[in-house]
Design a protein around this motif. Structure first.
Motif, PDB file in Angstrom:
ATOM      1  N   PHE A   1     -35.086  21.979  -6.932  1.00 14.43           N
ATOM      2  CA  PHE A   1     -34.524  22.462  -5.668  1.00 14.43           C
ATOM      3  C   PHE A   1     -33.083  22.014  -5.462  1.00 14.43           C
ATOM      4  N   THR A   2     -32.750  20.804  -5.900  1.00 11.40           N
ATOM      5  CA  THR A   2     -31.388  20.324  -5.722  1.00 11.40           C
ATOM      6  C   THR A   2     -30.410  21.119  -6.578  1.00 11.40           C
ATOM      7  N   SER A   3     -30.760  21.325  -7.841  1.00 10.73           N
ATOM      8  CA  SER A   3     -29.892  22.101  -8.730  1.00 10.73           C
ATOM      9  C   SER A   3     -29.747  23.534  -8.233  1.00 10.73           C
ATOM     10  N   THR A   4     -30.850  24.103  -7.729  1.00 16.70           N
ATOM     11  CA  THR A   4     -30.826  25.475  -7.216  1.00 16.70           C
ATOM     12  C   THR A   4     -29.869  25.594  -6.042  1.00 16.70           C
ATOM     13  N   ALA A   5     -29.985  24.691  -5.068  1.00 15.34           N
ATOM     14  CA  ALA A   5     -29.129  24.730  -3.884  1.00 15.34           C
ATOM     15  C   ALA A   5     -27.671  24.487  -4.249  1.00 15.34           C
ATOM     16  N   ASN A   6     -27.411  23.507  -5.109  1.00 14.55           N
ATOM     17  CA  ASN A   6     -26.034  23.211  -5.505  1.00 14.55           C
ATOM     18  C   ASN A   6     -25.412  24.357  -6.293  1.00 14.55           C
ATOM     19  N   ASN A   7     -26.216  25.024  -7.116  1.00 13.71           N
ATOM     20  CA  ASN A   7     -25.728  26.168  -7.883  1.00 13.71           C
ATOM     21  C   ASN A   7     -25.326  27.311  -6.954  1.00 13.71           C
TER      22      ASN A   7
ATOM     23  N   VAL B   1     -18.796  29.470  -3.079  1.00 10.84           N
ATOM     24  CA  VAL B   1     -17.393  29.043  -2.995  1.00 10.84           C
ATOM     25  C   VAL B   1     -16.549  29.792  -4.027  1.00 10.84           C
ATOM     26  N   SER B   2     -17.087  29.939  -5.242  1.00 10.41           N
ATOM     27  CA  SER B   2     -16.356  30.644  -6.307  1.00 10.41           C
ATOM     28  C   SER B   2     -16.120  32.109  -5.958  1.00 10.41           C
ATOM     29  N   MET B   3     -17.076  32.722  -5.257  1.00  9.89           N
ATOM     30  CA  MET B   3     -16.951  34.126  -4.858  1.00  9.89           C
ATOM     31  C   MET B   3     -15.967  34.325  -3.707  1.00  9.89           C
ATOM     32  N   GLY B   4     -15.588  33.231  -3.050  1.00 13.49           N
ATOM     33  CA  GLY B   4     -14.691  33.338  -1.909  1.00 13.49           C
ATOM     34  C   GLY B   4     -15.384  33.730  -0.619  1.00 13.49           C
ATOM     35  N   ILE B   5     -16.718  33.598  -0.579  1.00 12.52           N
ATOM     36  CA  ILE B   5     -17.459  33.962   0.627  1.00 12.52           C
ATOM     37  C   ILE B   5     -17.851  32.737   1.455  1.00 12.52           C
ATOM     38  N   SER B   6     -17.457  31.549   0.986  1.00 17.20           N
ATOM     39  CA  SER B   6     -17.780  30.315   1.698  1.00 17.20           C
ATOM     40  C   SER B   6     -16.769  29.242   1.322  1.00 17.20           C
ATOM     41  N   ASN B   7     -16.488  28.348   2.264  1.00 17.49           N
ATOM     42  CA  ASN B   7     -15.642  27.195   1.978  1.00 17.49           C
ATOM     43  C   ASN B   7     -16.449  25.918   1.834  1.00 17.49           C
ATOM     44  N   VAL B   8     -17.390  25.705   2.773  1.00 21.72           N
ATOM     45  CA  VAL B   8     -18.145  24.446   2.794  1.00 21.72           C
ATOM     46  C   VAL B   8     -19.655  24.684   2.890  1.00 21.72           C
ATOM     47  N   GLY B   9     -20.095  25.883   2.489  1.00 14.98           N
ATOM     48  CA  GLY B   9     -21.528  26.172   2.519  1.00 14.98           C
ATOM     49  C   GLY B   9     -21.924  27.187   3.563  1.00 14.98           C
ATOM     50  N   GLU B  10     -21.019  27.532   4.475  1.00 18.24           N
ATOM     51  CA  GLU B  10     -21.320  28.532   5.504  1.00 18.24           C
ATOM     52  C   GLU B  10     -21.409  29.927   4.881  1.00 18.24           C
ATOM     53  N   LEU B  11     -22.231  30.778   5.450  1.00 15.47           N
ATOM     54  CA  LEU B  11     -22.311  32.193   5.066  1.00 15.47           C
ATOM     55  C   LEU B  11     -22.376  32.993   6.362  1.00 15.47           C
ATOM     56  N   LEU B  12     -21.249  33.529   6.798  1.00 13.82           N
ATOM     57  CA  LEU B  12     -21.148  34.133   8.119  1.00 13.82           C
ATOM     58  C   LEU B  12     -21.147  35.651   8.059  1.00 13.82           C
ATOM     59  N   SER B  13     -21.969  36.173   7.169  1.00 13.96           N
ATOM     60  CA  SER B  13     -22.063  37.617   7.009  1.00 13.96           C
ATOM     61  C   SER B  13     -23.326  37.976   6.248  1.00 13.96           C
ATOM     62  N   VAL B  14     -24.015  39.009   6.708  1.00  9.12           N
ATOM     63  CA  VAL B  14     -25.153  39.529   5.956  1.00  9.12           C
ATOM     64  C   VAL B  14     -24.684  40.032   4.596  1.00  9.12           C
ATOM     65  N   TRP B  15     -23.496  40.629   4.561  1.00  8.88           N
ATOM     66  CA  TRP B  15     -22.977  41.165   3.300  1.00  8.88           C
ATOM     67  C   TRP B  15     -22.595  40.053   2.343  1.00  8.88           C
TER      68      TRP B  15
END
Length: 238
Positions: free
Chosen positions: A63-69, A75-89
């Motif tokens: 579970f830890t590796s899954t969440a960290n991955n 972050v790599s996709m540019g859809i989050s900075n610190v773990g937030e995901l503020l879009s369904v898309w």
């Protein structure tokens, strides 16, 4: 059963129901799936919810590796900075990365919810109160990802909210008269599964207009990314 890691992720493989909700469900038809629950650290509620689904789909996953991955990918996709995901898309991009079968569906048809839950779970964003229950008072400043795992029908009861503005109700189709849909939910802020009114969740989602300031990736048109939409993720039979 709880496992912990130094990163802060916490996994509960045996999750109980709120005592009051367990009593409420007695004598009413219901269906639910029993997924492990991963508690978030920081603004990672969406990643914790998606990790719970992945661990449920494949018990061999750590579970830890899954969440960290997932966090690194977001972050790599540019859809989050610190773990937030503020879009369904944004979340769908991460779901696609995880290789899960999914679709984006409309929240407004209450009668569709039991059908959608027959072979999967639902991911959506609502605004949480201090006790984590859905609210309309913060207009999105406490936006939080929610995992819906099942449903239960009750005799109609008075709403827990004051009468909502007509604009919030527009387009929401109610279940058959005299019956009230409640759903079993879990999220990264509580060790307990709970049973909430579907209408309360929809109203809370509809009230989101802004996000609390922070180092977040926020879409330009927030409501178009959040309101009225949810992700159905298909799973194997429970």
């Amino acid at each position: 059963v709880v496992s912990t890691q130094s990163t802060g992720w916490r996994l509960y493989t045996e999750v109980d129901y709120d005592k009051r909700d367990r009593e409420l469900a007695k004598g009413n038809p219901y269906f639910t799936r029993h997924l492990p629950l991963i508690l978030q650290h920081g603004p990672t509620c969406g990643i914790a919810a998606l990790s719970s689904i992945l661990v449920a789909s494949d018990s061999s996953l750590d579970f830890t590796s899954t969440a960290n991955n997932l966090l690194s990918a977001a972050v790599s996709m540019g859809i989050s900075n610190v773990g937030e995901l503020l879009s369904v898309w944004y979340m769908t991009k991460l779901v696609e990365y995880a290789g899960l079968e999914h679709s984006v569906v409309d929240m407004s048809r209450e009668s569709d919810v039991p059908h959608l839950l027959k072979d999967g779970v639902l991911l959506l964003i609502y605004d949480k109160d201090k006790n984590n229950a859905p609210t309309t008072r913060y207009e999105g400043e406490h936006a939080h990802w929610l995992l819906v795992t099942g449903h239960c029908h009750f005799a109609e009861e008075p709403t827990t909210f004051p009468p909502p503005p007509a604009a919030l109700l527009r387009g929401v189709e109610k279940e058959e008269k005299g019956r009230e849909l409640r759903v079993f939910v879990q999220h990264g802020k509580s060790r307990l599964r709970q049973l909430w009114r579907w209408e309360d969740i929809c109203l809370s989602n509809s009230s989101i207009v802004r996000i609390r300031p922070g180092d977040y990736v926020i879409p330009d048109d927030l409501r178009a990314h959040v309101v009225g939409k949810m992700i159905k993720i298909r799973l194997k039979d429970p």
